[in-house]
Write an enzyme that holds these catalytic residues in place. Sequence first.
Site, PDB file in Angstrom:
ATOM      1  N   ASP A  10       0.896  -1.032   0.009  1.00 20.54           N
ATOM      2  CA  ASP A  10      -0.100   0.065   0.031  1.00 20.54           C
ATOM      3  C   ASP A  10       0.919   1.347  -0.209  1.00 20.54           C
ATOM      4  O   ASP A  10       1.828   1.368   0.855  1.00 20.54           O
ATOM      5  CB  ASP A  10      -0.762  -0.171   1.140  1.00 20.54           C
ATOM      6  CG  ASP A  10      -1.987  -1.042   1.158  1.00 20.54           C
ATOM      7  OD1 ASP A  10      -1.997  -1.854   0.175  1.00 20.54           O
ATOM      8  OD2 ASP A  10      -2.731  -1.262   2.081  1.00 20.54           O
ATOM      9  N   ASP A 131     -16.023  -3.420  -1.063  1.00 22.22           N
ATOM     10  CA  ASP A 131     -15.569  -3.212   0.223  1.00 22.22           C
ATOM     11  C   ASP A 131     -16.565  -2.870   1.243  1.00 22.22           C
ATOM     12  O   ASP A 131     -17.519  -2.205   0.858  1.00 22.22           O
ATOM     13  CB  ASP A 131     -14.563  -1.830   0.315  1.00 22.22           C
ATOM     14  CG  ASP A 131     -13.472  -2.109  -0.816  1.00 22.22           C
ATOM     15  OD1 ASP A 131     -12.827  -3.044  -0.735  1.00 22.22           O
ATOM     16  OD2 ASP A 131     -13.364  -1.027  -1.464  1.00 22.22           O
TER      17      ASP A 131
END
Length: 245
Positions: A10, A131
């Site tokens: 990330d 998500d």
Amino acid sequence: MSLIVFPAIDLKGGQVVRLAEGDMNRATVYGDDPAAQALLFAEAGAQHLHVVDLDGSFAGHAVNAEAVEKIVAAFPGHVQLGGGIRNREAVERWFDIGVSRIVIGTAALKDPAFVKAAARDFPGGIVVAVDARDGFVATDGWAEKSDMPVVDLARRFEDAGVASLLFTDVGRDGLLKGCNIDATVDLARATAIPVIASGGVAGIADIRVLSLHADEGIEGVITGRALYDGRLDLKTALAVARAAA
């Protein structure tokens, strides 16, 4: 079929970080050379990598493009990329530089026609991020919660030709609480699209249990903090995933 283990990189400000519950203010920095980290994962045996431009998720366009390009150039396997990819131009650009699969989340809810067209034109190249916060779809870098149930969004793309669904329980992400296996498997059973598990992987037990459901549509698992904190050994995870085949 064996489970694919995706080590995660990330990116925030060009650095390798992990967030807690998707909160940009709760970032832990693990390094400042993303390409070197990608090579370490490759040396451990990883053939797939999951990369997220966190800044891009909030901005709605690429912010860490230079870091992503260096990762793609360095990593010998397949790179799966998400974060702020919301138009055709961005999709084409990333495929052109060598990204294997594009993950689209916010646009899947707000512009499904774009996602379906991309899935049609780039077979096997588009992953829809589903998500979840409390069972509902979260968007815009997980900052917003919609009123659409996760399963409804997934089923919207059943006949669209998307490669996979990436399911993340936002409330567990980066917290090492253990993957929400029940919700992940339920989603895989509710749709014909393969599902990638993400969020909260705490150790090898998560890999073992998910691998038992590979024949029910669980394609892979993404893990980040557990690797960086030394709670999960990547070579062992890959071996357990292969053994399930």
